[in-house]
Structure formats: C-alpha cells, structure tokens
Design an enzyme around this catalytic site. Structure first.
Site, PDB file in Angstrom:
ATOM      1  CG  HIS A 167      -2.159  -0.846   0.994  1.00 26.68           C
ATOM      2  ND1 HIS A 167      -3.433  -0.450   1.364  1.00 26.68           N
ATOM      3  CD2 HIS A 167      -2.315  -2.072   0.446  1.00 26.68           C
ATOM      4  CE1 HIS A 167      -4.300  -1.399   1.059  1.00 26.68           C
ATOM      5  NE2 HIS A 167      -3.637  -2.393   0.497  1.00 26.68           N
ATOM      6  CD1 TRP A 198      -8.357 -14.360  -1.036  1.00 30.62           C
ATOM      7  CD2 TRP A 198      -7.191 -13.569   0.707  1.00 30.62           C
ATOM      8  NE1 TRP A 198      -8.525 -12.999  -1.013  1.00 30.62           N
ATOM      9  CE2 TRP A 198      -7.821 -12.483   0.051  1.00 30.62           C
ATOM     10  CE3 TRP A 198      -6.407 -13.308   1.833  1.00 30.62           C
ATOM     11  CZ2 TRP A 198      -7.685 -11.163   0.478  1.00 30.62           C
ATOM     12  CZ3 TRP A 198      -6.277 -11.998   2.269  1.00 30.62           C
ATOM     13  CH2 TRP A 198      -6.906 -10.945   1.597  1.00 30.62           C
TER      14      TRP A 198
END
Length: 331
Positions: free
Chosen positions: A50, A190
């Site tokens: 990020h 995930w």
C-alpha cells in the site's frame, strides 16, 4: 495486545547501511502469538504494497517514497485501515536502527517477510526519503477496491504501469493474511495457511466452488467455500473471482496454479517493480528524486471511502483497532 519487542531487547544500534541487521530485526518480530495467525508477516507485506501502490505513471506522483502513512491524510485512508498495526510492529526496529528511513524500512520489511514465509527473495534497493510534512501526499482513491471487477483492476494497475500478467502475479499476495470486517468490510482468509507463501491461492480459485456470501456487518458481497479436507471456510473477494471470469486474467491464474516456480519468478519481478514505483535513480542506483508532487490522477471513488477510519486504543490489535496517524505523527 502485547507486542513481541525482540529487536529492542537485544539492545545495540547497527552501523548505518547495515541492512542485513535491519532484516534480522524484522525477522525477530515476525512471530506475534497474539496477532493474526501468530505472525506479523502478512500485514508487513500489505504495508509495503500500500505504501507503493499509490503511483500514477502519467503524473509521476505517488509510490514508495515519503512514507506518507505517518500522516492522517494517507494513514487515515479507509483503504489503509489496519496498517497501523504494521507500523507499530516496526517501530522497535526503527528505534534500534534510527538511520533507516521509514520508506526504506516499510518496503524492506515487505520483501523480508515474503522470503521468511517461504516466498522468493525479492530484489530491493535502499535510498528512499521520508516526507517532512503532509504537503506532498498523493490523493486518496488510488488503491484497489476489492468490491469491484476486472475493469476496475485494470484501471488501477494500468495507471501504475503493470500489464495483465503482472496484475495476476501481484494478486498472488493474497496467499498471505486475512480480511477483517472492521478494516475492509470483508472477513476471512484466502488459503489454509495464510502465513506461508505459495500458489495455493490460484489452485483454490480454480478447484473450489465459490458461492456468494454477504457480510452482515458491512453489507459487502464476498465468496465462500468450505475446504473439503479441513472443513474450514475460506473466502475470495470480487476482485479475486474477476481473475477467473476475465479471459486474459484467467490464463495466468491457470498458469500459476499449475507451476509454482513460474508464479514465484513472476511475483518476484512484479513486486520488485512495485516497490520502485515513483523512485528515480541514477546509473549508480542512488535515488535522485527529492519528492513526489501532490495532486495528479485520481481514480474513481471507492465504496470503502464512506467507511470511517478505525479508532481505538494505542498499540496494535487483532482487528486493526489502532488510532489513525495524525498529521504530526511519527510512526
């Protein structure tokens, strides 16, 4: 939550430029029994991602220089919710090695964590500088919105200069970590082992049946599957599923699901490229850009922009409940 502060307890400052010593301190901090899945590794990767993913190639603004998340305008972006934890984890490393800039520390922490969790050894160069105030931050809205589809993914990544293959490779970072409703509005992990870098993310995208699921607290749609072997629930985001429904993206999902080595090589190159976005170097590798100008391209507003930034008590927490960094913050 107690933070394992091993580097600080070992006492001695390193010599300026001793990045191996910094990496050792980062590795010492990865084990965090009270944090997500017992590891700070995934959130350090997200911090590196990020802090670099704000780049716009048209205006040459944003990128990994500056460490803008120390200031509320960037650190308080809802897209960065939970990354206060990563910065808190790394603060003992900064105290032990005060000569390293935050922007170098955050990116080095990402590549160090990836390798420590079984991923490829990613090329990394130092020399980034830190902003002295919040006047040169990139605008919000440049990071991906996980609730969107293939068009949005390309909109975000093409702006940074990535192609379809690199987009899918970078998406493989979802082999690590998990989502928290309090941060993103999504919930779950995930893959089965979210602290081990692998290509399981791609294999699961193709092998599992993913059904729609709405998160009650946020109203956001994600996809769910119960692993037949472990009986644990796994999740995928709309942007993940978009990689399988788009014909160009899908062929790389299939490639990486079949060949872990190819995925590792492609991820290694794409992540190294990501960390160099916005960095200008001379022939000797020295950084020559002095700052990133404020302004430039704005991507479409994200749904998460309407979500208030997470607040809470000082320090890291399991759900990202740290206060955002204000404009004079030093973390």
């Amino acid at each position: 939550m107690g933070i394992v502060d091993q580097p600080q307890s070992k006492g001695q400052e390193s010599t300026p430029g001793d990045f191996a010593a910094v990496q050792k301190s980062i590795i010492d901090l990865l084990n965090q029994p009270d944090y997500d899945d017992g590891s700070a590794g995934p959130v350090l990767v997200r911090l590196a991602w990020h802090s670099s993913g704000t780049y716009d190639k048209v205006t040459d603004t944003g990128g990994s220089n500056g460490a803008g998340m120390r200031y509320e305008a960037e650190g308080g972006d809802p897209a960065n919710a939970g990354l206060q934890n990563a910065r808190v984890f790394l603060e003992p490393v900064k105290r032990l090695h005060p000569w390293i800039t935050y922007s170098d520390l955050w990116t080095l922490a990402g590549v160090t964590a990836i390798h420590a969790m079984g991923g490829p050894e990613i090329d990394w160069l130092p020399g980034r500088t830190d902003f002295v105030d919040d006047s040169k931050l990139p605008p919000r809205g440049r990071l991906p919105d996980a609730a969107q589809g293939a068009e949005h993914i390309r909109h975000i990544f093409y702006r940074m200069g990535f192609n379809d293959r690199e987009i899918v490779a970078l998406s493989g970072a979802h082999n690590l970590g998990r989502c928290h409703t309090a941060n993103s509005g999504f919930e779950g992990k995930w893959v089965n082992n979210p602290t081990r870098f692998s290509n399981q993310y791609f294999r699961l995208l193709l092998s599992e049946t993913w059904t729609e699921k709405t998160i009650p607290e946020s109203g956001l749609l994600q996809f769910s599957s119960v692993d037949q072997d472990t009986e644990e629930e796994l999740m995928m985001l709309p942007t993940d599923i978009a990689l399988t429904t788009d014909s160009e993206f899908s062929k790389y999902v299939q490639l990486y699901a079949k060949d872990k080595d190819v995925f590792f090589q492609d991820f290694k190159k794409a992540f190294a490229k990501l960390l160099e976005l916005g960095i200008a170097r001379n022939s000797e590798g020295k950084v020559i850009n002095t700052d990133n100008q404020k302004g430039g391209y704005r991507s479409a507003p994200k749904k998460s922009d309407s979500t208030p930034a997470t607040s809470g008590q000082p320090g890291a927490s399991k759900t990202g409940g740290c206060p955002v960094m204000h404009h004079k913050a030093k973390l």
